[in-house]
Write a protein that holds these residues in place. Sequence first.
Motif, PDB file in Angstrom:
ATOM      1  N   UNK A  14       1.499   6.726 -11.863  1.00 34.98           N
ATOM      2  CA  UNK A  14       0.957   6.357 -13.163  1.00 34.98           C
ATOM      3  C   UNK A  14       0.143   5.074 -13.038  1.00 34.98           C
ATOM      4  N   UNK A  15      -1.078   5.065 -13.566  1.00 36.21           N
ATOM      5  CA  UNK A  15      -1.930   3.871 -13.457  1.00 36.21           C
ATOM      6  C   UNK A  15      -1.276   2.609 -14.014  1.00 36.21           C
ATOM      7  N   UNK A  16      -0.516   2.746 -15.105  1.00 37.48           N
ATOM      8  CA  UNK A  16       0.123   1.565 -15.681  1.00 37.48           C
ATOM      9  C   UNK A  16       1.191   1.000 -14.747  1.00 37.48           C
ATOM     10  N   UNK A  17       1.819   1.857 -13.932  1.00 40.74           N
ATOM     11  CA  UNK A  17       2.810   1.380 -12.966  1.00 40.74           C
ATOM     12  C   UNK A  17       2.139   0.579 -11.858  1.00 40.74           C
ATOM     13  N   UNK A  18       0.976   1.057 -11.400  1.00 43.52           N
ATOM     14  CA  UNK A  18       0.243   0.341 -10.353  1.00 43.52           C
ATOM     15  C   UNK A  18      -0.250  -0.997 -10.880  1.00 43.52           C
ATOM     16  N   UNK A  60       0.828  -1.205   0.000  1.00 39.28           N
ATOM     17  CA  UNK A  60       0.000   0.000   0.000  1.00 39.28           C
ATOM     18  C   UNK A  60       0.865   1.259   0.000  1.00 39.28           C
ATOM     19  N   UNK A  61       1.945   1.254   0.799  1.00 40.44           N
ATOM     20  CA  UNK A  61       2.842   2.409   0.831  1.00 40.44           C
ATOM     21  C   UNK A  61       3.499   2.625  -0.528  1.00 40.44           C
ATOM     22  N   UNK A  62       3.768   1.538  -1.239  1.00 39.24           N
ATOM     23  CA  UNK A  62       4.359   1.652  -2.573  1.00 39.24           C
ATOM     24  C   UNK A  62       3.351   2.226  -3.560  1.00 39.24           C
ATOM     25  N   UNK A  63       2.095   1.814  -3.436  1.00 39.24           N
ATOM     26  CA  UNK A  63       1.056   2.358  -4.319  1.00 39.24           C
ATOM     27  C   UNK A  63       0.990   3.888  -4.179  1.00 39.24           C
ATOM     28  N   UNK A  64       1.149   4.380  -2.950  1.00 34.60           N
ATOM     29  CA  UNK A  64       1.103   5.823  -2.726  1.00 34.60           C
ATOM     30  C   UNK A  64       2.218   6.555  -3.470  1.00 34.60           C
ATOM     31  N   UNK A 115      10.261  -3.666  -3.424  1.00 30.50           N
ATOM     32  CA  UNK A 115       9.303  -2.597  -3.687  1.00 30.50           C
ATOM     33  C   UNK A 115      10.016  -1.264  -3.931  1.00 30.50           C
ATOM     34  N   UNK A 116      11.056  -0.988  -3.154  1.00 33.41           N
ATOM     35  CA  UNK A 116      11.802   0.253  -3.374  1.00 33.41           C
ATOM     36  C   UNK A 116      12.432   0.250  -4.757  1.00 33.41           C
ATOM     37  N   UNK A 117      13.049  -0.879  -5.124  1.00 37.53           N
ATOM     38  CA  UNK A 117      13.663  -0.951  -6.450  1.00 37.53           C
ATOM     39  C   UNK A 117      12.614  -0.852  -7.553  1.00 37.53           C
ATOM     40  N   UNK A 118      11.433  -1.413  -7.305  1.00 42.73           N
ATOM     41  CA  UNK A 118      10.373  -1.354  -8.308  1.00 42.73           C
ATOM     42  C   UNK A 118      10.006   0.096  -8.600  1.00 42.73           C
ATOM     43  N   UNK A 119       9.812   0.898  -7.574  1.00 41.96           N
ATOM     44  CA  UNK A 119       9.462   2.307  -7.761  1.00 41.96           C
ATOM     45  C   UNK A 119      10.564   3.028  -8.519  1.00 41.96           C
ATOM     46  N   UNK A 120      11.814   2.752  -8.156  1.00 37.78           N
ATOM     47  CA  UNK A 120      12.932   3.451  -8.779  1.00 37.78           C
ATOM     48  C   UNK A 120      13.096   3.079 -10.249  1.00 37.78           C
ATOM     49  N   UNK A 121      12.628   1.888 -10.625  1.00 34.96           N
ATOM     50  CA  UNK A 121      12.818   1.446 -11.998  1.00 34.96           C
ATOM     51  C   UNK A 121      11.645   1.814 -12.906  1.00 34.96           C
ATOM     52  N   UNK A 122      10.418   1.673 -12.413  1.00 33.62           N
ATOM     53  CA  UNK A 122       9.277   1.920 -13.299  1.00 33.62           C
ATOM     54  C   UNK A 122       8.932   3.402 -13.378  1.00 33.62           C
ATOM     55  N   UNK A 123       9.283   4.169 -12.349  1.00 36.20           N
ATOM     56  CA  UNK A 123       9.063   5.619 -12.383  1.00 36.20           C
ATOM     57  C   UNK A 123      10.334   6.327 -11.938  1.00 36.20           C
ATOM     58  N   UNK A 124      11.416   6.009 -12.646  1.00 33.67           N
ATOM     59  CA  UNK A 124      12.726   6.529 -12.260  1.00 33.67           C
ATOM     60  C   UNK A 124      12.766   8.044 -12.276  1.00 33.67           C
ATOM     61  N   UNK A 125      12.073   8.661 -13.241  1.00 31.00           N
ATOM     62  CA  UNK A 125      12.118  10.118 -13.337  1.00 31.00           C
ATOM     63  C   UNK A 125      11.492  10.772 -12.111  1.00 31.00           C
TER      64      UNK A 125
END
Length: 395
Positions: free
Chosen positions: A115-119, A107-111, A142-152
């Motif tokens: 981008x809907x496609x990332x979720x 849930x914290x990662x979803x926050x 989860x941390x790496x996932x956020x950094x990779x799919x929404x790196x910008x």
Amino acid sequence: MATTTASMTEQLSDAVRWQARAEAYTIQTMLGCRDVEMARTALIESPLRRKIERSAIALTIGEATGMSESQIQLRLSIADRVREKTPQVWDAFIEGLIDFSRVRDISATIEKLHRPESIARLDNRVIAYATEHTGAELQQWLRRFVQRVEADLATERADAERANRHVSVTHGDDSMSWLNAYLPSHQAAAIEARLRKEARKAADPDDDRAVAQREADLLVAWCTSSEATTSAIDANIAVTVGADVLAGAAPGFAESTDGGWAVPAPWLADVIATGSTFWHRIVVDPVTDDVLSHEYVGRFAPDSLALALRFLHGVCQAPGCRVPSERCDLDHRIPHPVGPTNGDNMGPLCRRHHNLKGHGLLHWSTSPPKPPPAEPMVIELYPPVPPIAMEYVAA
């Protein structure tokens, strides 16, 4: 494994799953109570009375469960977010495949994802990992996932947070105080590595200080004495970063080999550009110059292979163990001399898990290293090491 032991472990697995189901049932019941009360209060004509009664819903649920209002509100918000945005995660929770602590981390990662496609991508991928790994490993994934799919966007957040770096001192009882520093992770890692190494050097026979006390005294000396800060930082830290990120073709992060931290790649580039003496770059070409592809005759890995293995894995390879690889033994998955001394057959195990494996109580359960990516892997090291020309000649 003995049949009786296998039966007991199956019972433990069943117990854990039923516990997760119980958590899910509790959360579902909370949601049901909340929804019933929301429907009931919707019929109240007075807006003020309706607002007052709705504000007491969390209190009523808390009284029934022994939790505070804030705890109830947190659980309800987590459940609403996960149920709405990641239905596969919610179904896995209901089935007892994951517990509430993992749901909370997801849930914290979803926050953090915008981008809907990332979720949607998270919903499709996270269950397979969450059901096979520990909670700490999931948090890093989860941390790496956020950094990779929404790196910008992750880079923008890191740059903004970097502006909040600070040092604080809190004076406590018994003439002691806390010194806290909120720093970029790569700088904190350099400080930590230097303290660990310096404090563990051979001490004077009359020095009866514990290692933790030596670390504290060294930090004070470095901060208060100009002479103590003249020596170069003698640390050995590695981070990995994609070649496209390093070249600036794509936003991204440089990540420590143990997965404990990551920073935007330009932060390291900025440090290297200053000419600092303790940074060095090694580019490993997985196709032509990958030393892990060579096999060695002896039992013990040469320094180049040992260093590469420790940087590759980062931590002990026993499931869930987080002991840093530099404090581990290098173990053969298939024992020597049957198993070769090469990268595919070796990995770090802490002394405890190495001993357990030697007694037949621990078996390699982690997957072999994945095939290298198409682009070179870049490893940042400090201190610098001079270029070494290496040639391997077949026997």
